[in-house]
Design a protein around this motif. Structure first.
Motif, PDB file in Angstrom:
ATOM      1  N   ALA A 140     -10.817  14.529  -8.156  1.00 10.59           N
ATOM      2  CA  ALA A 140     -10.026  13.581  -7.388  1.00 10.59           C
ATOM      3  C   ALA A 140      -8.786  14.263  -6.834  1.00 10.59           C
ATOM      4  CB  ALA A 140      -9.618  12.390  -8.256  1.00 10.59           C
ATOM      5  N   ALA A 141      -8.367  13.855  -5.630  1.00 11.15           N
ATOM      6  CA  ALA A 141      -7.140  14.366  -5.009  1.00 11.15           C
ATOM      7  C   ALA A 141      -6.409  13.199  -4.380  1.00 11.15           C
ATOM      8  CB  ALA A 141      -7.463  15.433  -3.975  1.00 11.15           C
ATOM      9  N   GLU A 142      -5.072  13.276  -4.374  1.00 15.66           N
ATOM     10  CA  GLU A 142      -4.283  12.166  -3.858  1.00 15.66           C
ATOM     11  C   GLU A 142      -3.215  12.641  -2.892  1.00 15.66           C
ATOM     12  OE1 GLU A 142      -1.255  10.397  -6.408  1.00 15.66           O
ATOM     13  OE2 GLU A 142      -1.781  11.868  -7.936  1.00 15.66           O
ATOM     14  N   ASP A 143      -2.873  11.760  -2.000  1.00 14.07           N
ATOM     15  CA  ASP A 143      -1.684  11.889  -1.164  1.00 14.07           C
ATOM     16  C   ASP A 143      -0.707  10.848  -1.697  1.00 14.07           C
ATOM     17  OD1 ASP A 143       0.300  11.766   0.686  1.00 14.07           O
ATOM     18  OD2 ASP A 143      -1.007  11.479   2.423  1.00 14.07           O
ATOM     19  N   PRO A 144       0.360  11.273  -2.400  1.00 13.57           N
ATOM     20  CA  PRO A 144       1.238  10.292  -3.044  1.00 13.57           C
ATOM     21  C   PRO A 144       1.908   9.334  -2.077  1.00 13.57           C
ATOM     22  CG  PRO A 144       1.639  12.511  -3.888  1.00 13.57           C
ATOM     23  CD  PRO A 144       0.763  12.647  -2.691  1.00 13.57           C
ATOM     24  N   ASP A 198       0.839  -1.194   0.000  1.00 12.21           N
ATOM     25  CA  ASP A 198       0.000   0.000   0.000  1.00 12.21           C
ATOM     26  C   ASP A 198       0.875   1.244   0.000  1.00 12.21           C
ATOM     27  OD1 ASP A 198      -2.134  -1.646   0.176  1.00 12.21           O
ATOM     28  OD2 ASP A 198      -2.591  -1.232   2.271  1.00 12.21           O
ATOM     29  N   THR A 199       0.402   2.284  -0.698  1.00 15.15           N
ATOM     30  CA  THR A 199       1.094   3.564  -0.650  1.00 15.15           C
ATOM     31  C   THR A 199       0.114   4.660  -1.033  1.00 15.15           C
ATOM     32  OG1 THR A 199       2.903   4.886  -1.545  1.00 15.15           O
ATOM     33  CG2 THR A 199       1.910   3.315  -3.038  1.00 15.15           C
ATOM     34  N   GLY A 200       0.143   5.732  -0.298  1.00 13.80           N
ATOM     35  CA  GLY A 200      -0.682   6.873  -0.644  1.00 13.80           C
ATOM     36  C   GLY A 200      -2.158   6.661  -0.363  1.00 13.80           C
ATOM     37  N   ALA A 201      -2.942   7.680  -0.673  1.00 11.35           N
ATOM     38  CA  ALA A 201      -4.392   7.631  -0.473  1.00 11.35           C
ATOM     39  C   ALA A 201      -5.052   8.465  -1.547  1.00 11.35           C
ATOM     40  CB  ALA A 201      -4.752   8.164   0.910  1.00 11.35           C
ATOM     41  N   LEU A 202      -6.287   8.129  -1.852  1.00  8.19           N
ATOM     42  CA  LEU A 202      -7.017   8.814  -2.906  1.00  8.19           C
ATOM     43  C   LEU A 202      -8.470   9.011  -2.500  1.00  8.19           C
ATOM     44  CD1 LEU A 202      -6.972   9.064  -6.469  1.00  8.19           C
ATOM     45  CD2 LEU A 202      -8.828   7.567  -5.826  1.00  8.19           C
ATOM     46  N   GLY A 203      -8.981  10.206  -2.776  1.00 11.01           N
ATOM     47  CA  GLY A 203     -10.404  10.457  -2.627  1.00 11.01           C
ATOM     48  C   GLY A 203     -10.937  11.033  -3.922  1.00 11.01           C
ATOM     49  N   ALA A 204     -12.149  10.683  -4.289  1.00 13.81           N
ATOM     50  CA  ALA A 204     -12.697  11.169  -5.553  1.00 13.81           C
ATOM     51  C   ALA A 204     -14.214  11.210  -5.498  1.00 13.81           C
ATOM     52  CB  ALA A 204     -12.244  10.284  -6.712  1.00 13.81           C
ATOM     53  N   VAL A 205     -14.765  12.198  -6.217  1.00 12.84           N
ATOM     54  CA  VAL A 205     -16.203  12.283  -6.450  1.00 12.84           C
ATOM     55  C   VAL A 205     -16.391  12.416  -7.958  1.00 12.84           C
ATOM     56  CG1 VAL A 205     -18.301  13.641  -6.122  1.00 12.84           C
ATOM     57  CG2 VAL A 205     -16.699  13.348  -4.224  1.00 12.84           C
ATOM     58  N   VAL A 206     -17.228  11.558  -8.530  1.00 14.38           N
ATOM     59  CA  VAL A 206     -17.538  11.625  -9.962  1.00 14.38           C
ATOM     60  C   VAL A 206     -19.003  12.044 -10.073  1.00 14.38           C
ATOM     61  CG1 VAL A 206     -17.578  10.393 -12.145  1.00 14.38           C
ATOM     62  CG2 VAL A 206     -15.892   9.766 -10.397  1.00 14.38           C
ATOM     63  N   VAL A 207     -19.235  13.248 -10.611  1.00 10.78           N
ATOM     64  CA  VAL A 207     -20.588  13.799 -10.721  1.00 10.78           C
ATOM     65  C   VAL A 207     -21.074  13.618 -12.152  1.00 10.78           C
ATOM     66  CG1 VAL A 207     -22.038  15.834 -10.407  1.00 10.78           C
ATOM     67  CG2 VAL A 207     -20.039  15.494  -8.937  1.00 10.78           C
ATOM     68  N   GLN A 208     -22.246  13.015 -12.306  1.00  6.91           N
ATOM     69  CA  GLN A 208     -22.800  12.765 -13.631  1.00  6.91           C
ATOM     70  C   GLN A 208     -23.985  13.686 -13.884  1.00  6.91           C
ATOM     71  OE1 GLN A 208     -24.811   8.997 -14.339  1.00  6.91           O
ATOM     72  NE2 GLN A 208     -23.741   8.782 -16.277  1.00  6.91           N
ATOM     73  N   THR A 209     -24.053  14.240 -15.100  1.00  8.37           N
ATOM     74  CA  THR A 209     -25.166  15.097 -15.500  1.00  8.37           C
ATOM     75  C   THR A 209     -25.967  14.414 -16.605  1.00  8.37           C
ATOM     76  OG1 THR A 209     -23.869  16.258 -17.188  1.00  8.37           O
ATOM     77  CG2 THR A 209     -23.817  17.162 -14.959  1.00  8.37           C
ATOM     78  N   ARG A 210     -27.123  14.996 -16.936  1.00 10.16           N
ATOM     79  CA  ARG A 210     -27.955  14.404 -17.978  1.00 10.16           C
ATOM     80  C   ARG A 210     -27.599  14.921 -19.372  1.00 10.16           C
ATOM     81  NH1 ARG A 210     -32.125  11.210 -18.267  1.00 10.16           N
ATOM     82  NH2 ARG A 210     -32.313  11.107 -16.006  1.00 10.16           N
ATOM     83  N   THR A 211     -27.107  16.146 -19.468  1.00 10.25           N
ATOM     84  CA  THR A 211     -26.767  16.696 -20.780  1.00 10.25           C
ATOM     85  C   THR A 211     -25.335  17.208 -20.785  1.00 10.25           C
ATOM     86  OG1 THR A 211     -27.431  18.985 -20.359  1.00 10.25           O
ATOM     87  CG2 THR A 211     -29.169  17.451 -21.015  1.00 10.25           C
ATOM     88  N   LEU A 212     -24.790  17.341 -22.001  1.00  8.91           N
ATOM     89  CA  LEU A 212     -23.427  17.840 -22.151  1.00  8.91           C
ATOM     90  C   LEU A 212     -23.335  19.304 -21.746  1.00  8.91           C
ATOM     91  CD1 LEU A 212     -20.625  16.945 -23.024  1.00  8.91           C
ATOM     92  CD2 LEU A 212     -21.184  17.629 -25.355  1.00  8.91           C
TER      93      LEU A 212
END
Length: 372
Positions: free
Chosen positions: A324-328, A269-283
């Motif tokens: 997304a953001a990471e701690d390397p 294991d190394t580092g940590a990651l957090g992410a949010v992926v937001v989806q919309t209906r139209t471009l």
């Protein structure tokens, strides 16, 4: 000028006018068909197919089938009600116009259709060739219908004229549509709908070493990967110190993970990651959200202790935004190290899943989001 010369001049003038009219008509048809086809395909993709390319093709087949029925109806109405029903041909022309954008030209093959579909559906759209086939068959069939349907034969009784011939035409047109739909369904591979895409991505990312990131020298071992309501996702983001409204949000994916580096027994294991992926209906909603979340930060449990600047990257094919953001951690990110930042691994996984392709990240490291 003699009468013969006058008649000849008029004939030449009429011929020139006819040629010019035909050329202008073809130009208007070509440009008008393309101008109509792009928003038409986008509408089908948004409200019918939801990102599934097979559904796009089958929806165009269904449209073409309905167009044949419309021709039958207009011809029948015109014989019954006369010129008053001729306005129905304007409806036929409007409904047929976008289909003409996909009819192959003399030497273009399906290039024109591919150009239109990629403009409407994105650069990776693969359905130009199938739609060229659909349009070509539709063009020939509808022209045949317009010429032949409800054309009485001498001595035909009214019942034959208004029942047997239209009914036979509808049955024949239905058989053509059924065969065409079967061929297209076998020829075009289904792609995930946007509505199911976040769930599919959550399952893929949650697989860890057994999932799609297992082959990376840096992979992901997830503590959390789930689809959540937009309100919950907004509480995990901050823009200038406040939770964003996430206008246009359809659903969201939250990922909390640690990195995996090395191979075999040396994998750790190394580092940590957090992410949010937001989806919309139209471009358009995606573009507006991308602007609204400029400079967004992750807060709460998703914020790594020593985070690199957050990666904000659109996955336009799925109308989604990856934050997304990471701690390397201890992962070497130098140019000579065959390692990848965690945000890049996630972003390539998410975007690769979105477009239906497996995208391996670059071989060497750099700042988060490089090469996206």
């Amino acid at each position: 000028m003699s009468g013969g010369a006058t008649k000849a001049a008029r004939a030449v003038g009429t011929a020139v006018l006819a040629i010019v009219s035909v050329l202008v008509g073809f130009l208007l048809l070509a440009f008008g068909a393309r101008a109509a086809a792009v928003p038409w395909l986008r509408w089908i993709d948004l409200w019918v197919a939801d990102g599934d390319e097979r559904r796009v093709v089958l929806a165009v087949v269904a449209w073409s089938w309905a167009l044949g029925l419309l021709v039958v109806g207009v011809r029948a109405a015109r014989r019954r009600w006369g010129r008053a029903a001729s306005a129905g041909w304007l409806l036929v022309a409007a409904a047929a116009l976008p289909v003409f954008a996909f009819v192959p030209g003399r030497s273009s093959g399906d290039n024109g259709a591919s150009t239109v579909t990629r403009e409407a559906l994105g650069p990776l759209a693969q359905v130009g060739g199938p739609l060229a086939v659909v349009a070509f068959v539709t063009f020939l069939s509808v022209v045949g219908l317009a010429v032949a349907v409800v054309r009485p034969r001498p001595g035909d009784p009214p019942r034959t004229r208004w029942v047997r011939r239209p009914l036979g035409t509808v049955v024949a047109w239905s058989l053509v549509a059924a065969v065409l739909a079967g061929v297209m369904a076998a020829y075009v591979d289904p792609t995930p709908t946007r509505g199911s895409w976040l769930d599919q991505t959550a399952r893929a990312v949650a697989g860890g070493d057994e999932g799609v990131t297992g082959g990376f020298e840096i992979g992901l071992d997830t503590r959390r990967a789930e689809v959540v309501p937009c309100e919950e996702a907004a509480g995990l983001l901050s823009v200038e110190g406040e939770a964003p409204a996430l206008e246009g949000c359809r659903s969201a994916l939250v990922v909390d993970a640690v990195g995996r580096t090395g191979e075999g027994a040396s994998r750790r294991d190394t580092g940590a990651l957090g992410a949010v992926v937001v989806q919309t209906r139209t471009l358009d909603q995606l573009d507006a959200l991308d602007r609204a979340l400029d400079g967004a930060e992750l807060v709460g449990d998703l914020a790594p202790d020593s985070a690199e600047p957050a990666l904000v990257s659109p996955a336009a094919r799925s109308y989604a935004l990856v934050i997304a953001a990471e701690d390397p951690g201890d992962a070497p990110l130098g140019e000579g190290a065959a390692q990848r930042p965690l945000t890049r691994a996630l972003a390539y996984t998410v975007i690769g899943t979105a477009v239906g392709l497996y995208l391996g990240p670059p071989e060497t490291g750099g700042g988060p989001g490089d090469g996206l």
